[in-house]
Every structure is written in C-alpha cells, then in structure tokens.
Design a protein around this motif. Sequence first.
Motif, PDB file in Angstrom:
ATOM      1  N   PRO A 107      40.305  41.819  39.516  1.00 34.95           N
ATOM      2  CA  PRO A 107      39.540  42.036  41.276  1.00 34.95           C
ATOM      3  C   PRO A 107      39.332  41.175  41.653  1.00 34.95           C
ATOM      4  O   PRO A 107      39.197  39.816  41.325  1.00 34.95           O
ATOM      5  CB  PRO A 107      38.444  42.890  40.485  1.00 34.95           C
ATOM      6  N   LYS A 108      38.937  40.668  43.043  1.00 36.51           N
ATOM      7  CA  LYS A 108      38.844  39.744  44.012  1.00 36.51           C
ATOM      8  C   LYS A 108      36.556  40.384  44.063  1.00 36.51           C
ATOM      9  O   LYS A 108      37.100  41.779  44.500  1.00 36.51           O
ATOM     10  CB  LYS A 108      39.244  39.612  45.418  1.00 36.51           C
ATOM     11  N   LEU A 109      35.878  39.547  44.108  1.00 40.63           N
ATOM     12  CA  LEU A 109      34.549  39.787  44.604  1.00 40.63           C
ATOM     13  C   LEU A 109      34.922  39.825  46.005  1.00 40.63           C
ATOM     14  O   LEU A 109      34.675  38.819  46.756  1.00 40.63           O
ATOM     15  CB  LEU A 109      33.963  38.667  43.974  1.00 40.63           C
ATOM     16  N   LYS A 110      33.938  40.355  46.686  1.00 39.25           N
ATOM     17  CA  LYS A 110      33.840  41.084  48.037  1.00 39.25           C
ATOM     18  C   LYS A 110      33.180  42.435  48.406  1.00 39.25           C
ATOM     19  O   LYS A 110      32.585  43.244  47.724  1.00 39.25           O
ATOM     20  CB  LYS A 110      35.386  41.473  48.928  1.00 39.25           C
ATOM     21  N   THR A 111      32.585  41.795  49.707  1.00 45.02           N
ATOM     22  CA  THR A 111      32.226  43.017  49.947  1.00 45.02           C
ATOM     23  C   THR A 111      32.937  44.217  50.545  1.00 45.02           C
ATOM     24  O   THR A 111      33.351  43.635  50.292  1.00 45.02           O
ATOM     25  CB  THR A 111      31.023  42.618  51.532  1.00 45.02           C
ATOM     26  N   HIS A 112      31.687  45.087  51.267  1.00 45.36           N
ATOM     27  CA  HIS A 112      32.898  46.699  51.452  1.00 45.36           C
ATOM     28  C   HIS A 112      31.831  47.378  51.754  1.00 45.36           C
ATOM     29  O   HIS A 112      30.703  47.661  51.121  1.00 45.36           O
ATOM     30  CB  HIS A 112      32.921  47.323  49.602  1.00 45.36           C
ATOM     31  N   GLU A 113      32.701  47.312  53.133  1.00 41.69           N
ATOM     32  CA  GLU A 113      31.142  48.197  54.253  1.00 41.69           C
ATOM     33  C   GLU A 113      30.836  49.639  53.644  1.00 41.69           C
ATOM     34  O   GLU A 113      30.135  50.583  54.178  1.00 41.69           O
ATOM     35  CB  GLU A 113      32.538  48.719  55.367  1.00 41.69           C
ATOM     36  N   MET A 114      31.931  50.304  52.753  1.00 36.20           N
ATOM     37  CA  MET A 114      31.739  51.876  52.363  1.00 36.20           C
ATOM     38  C   MET A 114      30.315  51.338  50.797  1.00 36.20           C
ATOM     39  O   MET A 114      28.961  52.322  50.346  1.00 36.20           O
ATOM     40  CB  MET A 114      32.214  52.682  52.068  1.00 36.20           C
ATOM     41  N   MET A 115      30.649  50.453  50.302  1.00 38.48           N
ATOM     42  CA  MET A 115      30.008  50.654  48.556  1.00 38.48           C
ATOM     43  C   MET A 115      29.371  49.198  48.739  1.00 38.48           C
ATOM     44  O   MET A 115      29.338  49.098  47.709  1.00 38.48           O
ATOM     45  CB  MET A 115      31.564  50.621  47.585  1.00 38.48           C
ATOM     46  N   THR A 116      28.884  48.379  49.510  1.00 36.76           N
ATOM     47  CA  THR A 116      28.765  47.316  49.637  1.00 36.76           C
ATOM     48  C   THR A 116      29.840  46.242  48.922  1.00 36.76           C
ATOM     49  O   THR A 116      29.380  44.914  49.487  1.00 36.76           O
ATOM     50  CB  THR A 116      27.455  47.428  49.055  1.00 36.76           C
ATOM     51  N   MET A 117      29.250  46.343  47.771  1.00 37.37           N
ATOM     52  CA  MET A 117      30.781  45.052  47.129  1.00 37.37           C
ATOM     53  C   MET A 117      31.903  46.228  46.230  1.00 37.37           C
ATOM     54  O   MET A 117      31.898  47.313  45.733  1.00 37.37           O
ATOM     55  CB  MET A 117      29.814  44.846  45.525  1.00 37.37           C
ATOM     56  N   PRO A 169      40.761  49.399  31.617  1.00 38.48           N
ATOM     57  CA  PRO A 169      41.562  47.878  31.152  1.00 38.48           C
ATOM     58  C   PRO A 169      40.869  47.268  29.931  1.00 38.48           C
ATOM     59  O   PRO A 169      39.896  47.330  29.620  1.00 38.48           O
ATOM     60  CB  PRO A 169      40.703  47.179  32.445  1.00 38.48           C
ATOM     61  N   VAL A 170      41.952  46.728  29.530  1.00 40.78           N
ATOM     62  CA  VAL A 170      41.591  45.280  28.549  1.00 40.78           C
ATOM     63  C   VAL A 170      40.789  44.610  28.458  1.00 40.78           C
ATOM     64  O   VAL A 170      39.990  44.288  27.681  1.00 40.78           O
ATOM     65  CB  VAL A 170      42.644  45.135  27.225  1.00 40.78           C
ATOM     66  N   LEU A 171      40.757  44.067  29.674  1.00 41.53           N
ATOM     67  CA  LEU A 171      40.072  43.120  29.894  1.00 41.53           C
ATOM     68  C   LEU A 171      40.000  43.195  31.810  1.00 41.53           C
ATOM     69  O   LEU A 171      40.681  43.718  32.694  1.00 41.53           O
ATOM     70  CB  LEU A 171      40.933  41.644  30.037  1.00 41.53           C
ATOM     71  N   ASN A 172      38.699  42.391  32.218  1.00 46.13           N
ATOM     72  CA  ASN A 172      38.556  42.446  33.552  1.00 46.13           C
ATOM     73  C   ASN A 172      38.329  40.519  33.847  1.00 46.13           C
ATOM     74  O   ASN A 172      37.453  40.040  33.113  1.00 46.13           O
ATOM     75  CB  ASN A 172      37.621  43.230  33.902  1.00 46.13           C
ATOM     76  N   ILE A 173      39.042  40.110  34.561  1.00 40.35           N
ATOM     77  CA  ILE A 173      39.161  38.677  35.188  1.00 40.35           C
ATOM     78  C   ILE A 173      39.216  38.475  37.201  1.00 40.35           C
ATOM     79  O   ILE A 173      39.555  39.498  37.097  1.00 40.35           O
ATOM     80  CB  ILE A 173      39.931  37.900  34.411  1.00 40.35           C
ATOM     81  N   VAL A 174      37.562  38.743  36.935  1.00 39.80           N
ATOM     82  CA  VAL A 174      36.998  38.810  38.734  1.00 39.80           C
ATOM     83  C   VAL A 174      37.521  36.300  38.926  1.00 39.80           C
ATOM     84  O   VAL A 174      37.234  36.054  38.326  1.00 39.80           O
ATOM     85  CB  VAL A 174      35.507  38.771  38.665  1.00 39.80           C
ATOM     86  N   ASP A 175      38.244  36.557  40.120  1.00 39.76           N
ATOM     87  CA  ASP A 175      38.572  35.986  41.021  1.00 39.76           C
ATOM     88  C   ASP A 175      36.955  35.788  42.651  1.00 39.76           C
ATOM     89  O   ASP A 175      37.081  36.765  43.150  1.00 39.76           O
ATOM     90  CB  ASP A 175      39.719  36.541  41.739  1.00 39.76           C
ATOM     91  N   GLY A 176      36.441  35.233  41.597  1.00 41.37           N
ATOM     92  CA  GLY A 176      35.462  34.807  42.599  1.00 41.37           C
ATOM     93  C   GLY A 176      34.922  32.944  42.360  1.00 41.37           C
ATOM     94  O   GLY A 176      34.118  32.564  43.191  1.00 41.37           O
ATOM     95  N   ILE A 177      36.133  32.712  42.765  1.00 36.68           N
ATOM     96  CA  ILE A 177      36.679  30.905  43.672  1.00 36.68           C
ATOM     97  C   ILE A 177      36.428  31.494  44.861  1.00 36.68           C
ATOM     98  O   ILE A 177      35.118  30.141  45.206  1.00 36.68           O
ATOM     99  CB  ILE A 177      37.766  30.526  43.246  1.00 36.68           C
ATOM    100  N   VAL A 178      36.921  31.830  45.557  1.00 34.18           N
ATOM    101  CA  VAL A 178      36.244  32.191  46.871  1.00 34.18           C
ATOM    102  C   VAL A 178      36.384  33.564  47.309  1.00 34.18           C
ATOM    103  O   VAL A 178      38.104  34.057  46.771  1.00 34.18           O
ATOM    104  CB  VAL A 178      37.812  31.297  48.180  1.00 34.18           C
ATOM    105  N   ALA A 179      35.488  33.678  47.384  1.00 37.32           N
ATOM    106  CA  ALA A 179      34.968  35.503  47.813  1.00 37.32           C
ATOM    107  C   ALA A 179      35.001  35.543  48.620  1.00 37.32           C
ATOM    108  O   ALA A 179      35.331  34.729  50.009  1.00 37.32           O
ATOM    109  CB  ALA A 179      33.732  35.885  46.663  1.00 37.32           C
ATOM    110  N   MET A 180      34.759  36.544  49.824  1.00 38.47           N
ATOM    111  CA  MET A 180      34.297  37.667  50.763  1.00 38.47           C
ATOM    112  C   MET A 180      33.282  38.019  51.136  1.00 38.47           C
ATOM    113  O   MET A 180      32.484  38.801  50.070  1.00 38.47           O
ATOM    114  CB  MET A 180      35.592  38.216  50.814  1.00 38.47           C
ATOM    115  N   GLU A 181      32.343  37.996  51.952  1.00 40.13           N
ATOM    116  CA  GLU A 181      31.391  38.381  52.428  1.00 40.13           C
ATOM    117  C   GLU A 181      31.217  38.982  54.149  1.00 40.13           C
ATOM    118  O   GLU A 181      32.577  38.659  54.795  1.00 40.13           O
ATOM    119  CB  GLU A 181      29.978  36.705  52.676  1.00 40.13           C
ATOM    120  N   GLY A 182      30.403  39.386  54.482  1.00 46.30           N
ATOM    121  CA  GLY A 182      30.790  40.340  56.032  1.00 46.30           C
ATOM    122  C   GLY A 182      30.721  41.263  55.749  1.00 46.30           C
ATOM    123  O   GLY A 182      30.640  42.275  55.081  1.00 46.30           O
ATOM    124  N   ASN A 183      31.950  41.651  57.058  1.00 44.21           N
ATOM    125  CA  ASN A 183      32.557  43.213  56.821  1.00 44.21           C
ATOM    126  C   ASN A 183      33.545  43.318  55.743  1.00 44.21           C
ATOM    127  O   ASN A 183      34.946  42.963  56.247  1.00 44.21           O
ATOM    128  CB  ASN A 183      32.949  42.814  58.269  1.00 44.21           C
TER     129      ASN A 183
END
Length: 382
Positions: free
Chosen positions: A143-153, A196-210
């Motif tokens: 996954p990509k770490l992002k904000t989300h307008e319905m679920m917050t994240m 999933p057997v493993l989760n690796i989050v791409d938070g190098i450049v994430a997303m904030e706001g909308n």
Amino acid sequence: MEKISIIRCNDYDHSQVREALHSLLEPLGGIEAFVRPGDRVLLKPNLLAAKAPEAAVTTHPAVVKAVAELLRDAGCRVMIGDSPGIGGFRKVADKSGISQAALESGAELVDFDETIEVKGAGTFRRIAVARAYWEADKIINLPKLKTHEMMTMTCAVKNLFGAVVGAEKPAWHLKAGTSREQFARLLLEIYLLKAPVLNIVDGIVAMEGNGPGSGDPVRLGALIAGVNPVAVDVLAGRLAGIPAELLFVEREAARMGLAGTVMGEIEIAGVPPDAFGGKRFALPSGLDVQFGLPAFIKNGLRRHLTSFPVADARRCVLCGICRDACPPEAIQITNSSLVVSHGSCIRCWCCRELCPHDAMRVRQGVLLKIATALSRSRRRKH
C-alpha cells in the motif's frame, strides 16, 4: 505482540530502496520467512488511477520493483495485479511506472478481470474477488500511505479493497458505504478472506489532505512492514499524526476483537516512530463531525454537519465518469452542468476519488465549518 518494522528511506533511488528493504525485513526474518521457492506470489500495490509516480497517488514503482526482485531472488514467480478505481489496468500500470517495474524485475502483470465468489464468515456472507488474487499462493500487500476522504486514512487494510473487481466496488459502497463503521467491517472481512503474508508500506513520499486521489505529496521518508495489516495501519496512523478516533478501520477491528489495534500490542523494530519528527498530516476537508451522534440528530442536521461534493464548472468537462461510478446514482448531467443530489449522496467521495480532472470540490455544512475552524485554532495553539 505484533512485530512491526520501520526503516528510514529518504528517496526512491533503486539501490537505496533495495538496501532499505533488506534492513526493513531483517527483524521479521527476511523475505525467506514469508515465501518458498516456486511460490506464485501476487504483489498488490495501490494503483488507484493513471497518475505519474511523483503525484503520490500510487505505490511507487521503485518499491514494487525492489520487492519483486527480492522475490525473484528467492525463487518465486512474481505477479503484479490490482483493479484500478478508474481506467484500465494496463493504462494505469503504464502511467504509474508499474509496467516498467514489472519488465525490469521479471514480474508478470495480471489484470483483475475475472472474479470468484468467496464465502465469508462474518457480516458479509459472499464477496466476489479477483480470481488471480484468490488463486495466488501468497499475497504481499504494497500500500501507499495516504489520507482518505471517507476513511481518513488508506493503507494496508484499505488497499485490499482492490481485490474487489471493477463494477463491484460501487455496489459495495452502496451496500456498506452509508456508515464508516459498516464499510470498515467490509474492508476487514475482505482482508480476513485471504490475509497477505506480508504488508510493506510505501511511506517515502506519502499523501496528505484530500486523498486518496487529490491530496498533496508529503515526504515522510519511511518504509513500514509487518504481518498484521491492522497493526501496520495503527503504526502508519501514528507516523501521520492521525488521531486514533479517526482511524475507523482500527476502531472497527477493536470491536471485532482483532489483534494489533493499539500501540500497546505492537513491538517496534528499527527506527522509533518519534524519530520521524511527529508530523501531523493535513486531513481531508471531506471529513464530517456526525459520527457518534444519535440518529435523530444526524438526520435532522445532516446538511449542516457534513461536507458534500459539488462540481467546479471551470474544471468539469462533463465526462460522466463520476455519474457512472456514483453508487446511489446521486449525480446527473442536466442542462450542460453536473448536479449532485445531496439528499441521495452517501458521502463515499467516489466522485472525487475517480475524477481525472480534479473537478469535484468539497462544500462544508455550517456546523462543520465552525468545528473545523475551532480544530485548526486548537492545533495552532499547540
């Protein structure tokens, strides 16, 4: 205790990402702890829409390529698949750089174009998911770490909603999207169907706001990994400075008795979360303040307590994508303008998420405007 690993990675240079992934996975036993030679492993990135990597809408191809290379080195057959919210899979893969990542790493692109109905054990008894997802030997969630307008994240748990194919997504929004709690339960039950057997989050450049499609890139410089996606999300929310009460998936996971819902249940390996500077991501303007209120109050004050979507006539080209994707069919094109029925709108924000022209804006109700202003004032004081 759920062990979650965090490592600092400041950019998407290939050699730096590879080295960071080795360090990230070492406390968890390395990639060999999760796969065996000959496994058919499906990588599930976030491929929301056909956007360039620097927009931070999709999982960065450097991360996908590096994970695919690790798996190939471990003797696995690697596939990359998703069901984009808008646009064909190949178009989205090309624009986001995932096609090139697959080519360079020897992975196979797999379109989620065929479904299989799976029997659930919870509230939702039957869920149709992509056959390629269901029949893979192992799933690694990217996954990509992002904000989300319905679920917050949106992060590890929400990313698995991509296992639901095409037109099934609006149908599920209509069935479960009128309540964040109900939709969070759906997301968790999809995860539990085939974890999933493993989760690796791409938070190098994430997303904030909308977010997830119209937010702003924000450099966090983090990679996160763990087996339990709920615990991964709790830690991701901590890094993003998102209040726990706004993490609806984790709140619902706690009600369901799932592990990893609080920091006290998480063992952290690698870099301490506080080392990332205590960043507080800007939250979506589409969030409202109605949750937790009695139904008779919510119904009477809904227009004042919530945000709702409106079309920006300067940007809207009347392509009809939002209208066709709207779960309750609350959007119409009338007299050369796009009109949203606020009485029918369920505030799932699919229209904003899927609009390729960033033409859907958020209008706040009066009480929500006041609450937002007070919240910003408190944050400035702190």
